[in-house]
Design a protein around this motif. Sequence first.
Motif, PDB file in Angstrom:
ATOM      1  N   THR A 107      -2.319  -1.057  -6.435  1.00  9.97           N
ATOM      2  CA  THR A 107      -2.727  -0.332  -7.641  1.00  9.97           C
ATOM      3  C   THR A 107      -2.311  -1.220  -8.976  1.00  9.97           C
ATOM      4  O   THR A 107      -2.390  -0.712 -10.086  1.00  9.97           O
ATOM      5  CB  THR A 107      -1.967   0.990  -7.817  1.00  9.97           C
ATOM      6  N   LYS A 108      -2.368  -2.523  -8.664  1.00 10.16           N
ATOM      7  CA  LYS A 108      -2.040  -3.334  -9.703  1.00 10.16           C
ATOM      8  C   LYS A 108      -3.311  -3.923 -10.360  1.00 10.16           C
ATOM      9  O   LYS A 108      -4.154  -4.246  -9.808  1.00 10.16           O
ATOM     10  CB  LYS A 108      -1.111  -4.740  -9.322  1.00 10.16           C
ATOM     11  N   GLY A 109      -3.236  -3.876 -11.685  1.00  8.20           N
ATOM     12  CA  GLY A 109      -4.421  -4.214 -12.515  1.00  8.20           C
ATOM     13  C   GLY A 109      -5.421  -3.076 -12.745  1.00  8.20           C
ATOM     14  O   GLY A 109      -4.934  -1.722 -12.489  1.00  8.20           O
ATOM     15  N   GLU A 110      -6.687  -3.543 -13.226  1.00  8.11           N
ATOM     16  CA  GLU A 110      -7.646  -2.140 -13.341  1.00  8.11           C
ATOM     17  C   GLU A 110      -8.039  -1.745 -12.227  1.00  8.11           C
ATOM     18  O   GLU A 110      -8.405  -0.702 -12.267  1.00  8.11           O
ATOM     19  CB  GLU A 110      -8.795  -2.991 -14.411  1.00  8.11           C
ATOM     20  N   ASN A 111      -8.450  -2.622 -11.138  1.00  6.73           N
ATOM     21  CA  ASN A 111      -8.899  -1.992  -9.895  1.00  6.73           C
ATOM     22  C   ASN A 111      -8.005  -1.909  -8.993  1.00  6.73           C
ATOM     23  O   ASN A 111      -7.036  -2.787  -9.036  1.00  6.73           O
ATOM     24  CB  ASN A 111      -9.984  -3.185  -9.531  1.00  6.73           C
ATOM     25  N   ASN A 112      -8.251  -0.971  -8.138  1.00  7.83           N
ATOM     26  CA  ASN A 112      -7.543  -0.564  -7.125  1.00  7.83           C
ATOM     27  C   ASN A 112      -8.209  -0.990  -5.710  1.00  7.83           C
ATOM     28  O   ASN A 112      -9.542  -1.135  -5.681  1.00  7.83           O
ATOM     29  CB  ASN A 112      -7.220   0.943  -6.794  1.00  7.83           C
ATOM     30  N   LEU A 113      -7.427  -1.465  -4.784  1.00 10.21           N
ATOM     31  CA  LEU A 113      -7.960  -2.297  -3.565  1.00 10.21           C
ATOM     32  C   LEU A 113      -7.164  -1.523  -2.236  1.00 10.21           C
ATOM     33  O   LEU A 113      -5.920  -1.534  -2.460  1.00 10.21           O
ATOM     34  CB  LEU A 113      -7.719  -3.634  -3.545  1.00 10.21           C
ATOM     35  N   VAL A 114      -8.141  -1.016  -1.404  1.00  8.20           N
ATOM     36  CA  VAL A 114      -7.546  -0.297  -0.214  1.00  8.20           C
ATOM     37  C   VAL A 114      -7.847  -1.396   0.904  1.00  8.20           C
ATOM     38  O   VAL A 114      -9.036  -1.747   0.822  1.00  8.20           O
ATOM     39  CB  VAL A 114      -8.349   0.902  -0.301  1.00  8.20           C
ATOM     40  N   THR A 115      -6.855  -1.746   1.593  1.00  8.60           N
ATOM     41  CA  THR A 115      -6.875  -2.620   2.620  1.00  8.60           C
ATOM     42  C   THR A 115      -6.645  -1.617   3.962  1.00  8.60           C
ATOM     43  O   THR A 115      -5.393  -1.084   3.999  1.00  8.60           O
ATOM     44  CB  THR A 115      -5.809  -3.818   2.590  1.00  8.60           C
ATOM     45  N   TRP A 116      -7.547  -1.751   4.860  1.00  9.88           N
ATOM     46  CA  TRP A 116      -7.408  -1.144   6.375  1.00  9.88           C
ATOM     47  C   TRP A 116      -6.987  -2.491   7.233  1.00  9.88           C
ATOM     48  O   TRP A 116      -7.758  -3.481   7.159  1.00  9.88           O
ATOM     49  CB  TRP A 116      -8.580  -0.496   6.902  1.00  9.88           C
ATOM     50  N   THR A 117      -5.913  -2.378   8.124  1.00 10.70           N
ATOM     51  CA  THR A 117      -5.782  -3.231   9.162  1.00 10.70           C
ATOM     52  C   THR A 117      -5.582  -2.453  10.182  1.00 10.70           C
ATOM     53  O   THR A 117      -4.947  -1.467  10.684  1.00 10.70           O
ATOM     54  CB  THR A 117      -4.456  -3.919   8.839  1.00 10.70           C
TER      55      THR A 117
END
Length: 149
Positions: A107-117
């Motif tokens: 949740t850092k920055g403007e965009n959120n990134l979801v990582t599935w592993t």
Amino acid sequence: MVLTGKLLSQTEIKCDGDVIHEFWGSKPHHISGISPDKIQGCDLHEGEWGTAGSVIEWSYFLDGKAQTVKQIIESIDKVHKTVVYKVIEGNLLELYKTFLVKIHVDTKGENNLVTWTFEYEKLHEGIEDPTTTMDFLVKVTKEIETHHL
């Protein structure tokens, strides 16, 4: 042939990343209400919602058939927004000796990134990598995002 594998997928989301982490970590039983065509239910078998060591069972529809998976929540890290599940029963274990699922929300920055592993060991070399399962979880994550926009 190598039987162990690791599969990773990253998806950008526009909704609050904390919401995604909360659903997968503490409120998975609410996901079937958001994505009922894919997930029919999530039941608690041991422990409490949102705690490591709890055992949950998912009922879902994938590849044209009803499936189930029982998982133990190995860890939930609210600071780093990660949840780790270990598969202990269900359809996935018909193909894989071990199967670990990790979701991380950045949740850092403007965009959120979801990582599935996924980390897994196939039962034999003729088994495909679990790409359809990965695509399924990405689609459910996007449906949670759409629900919260």
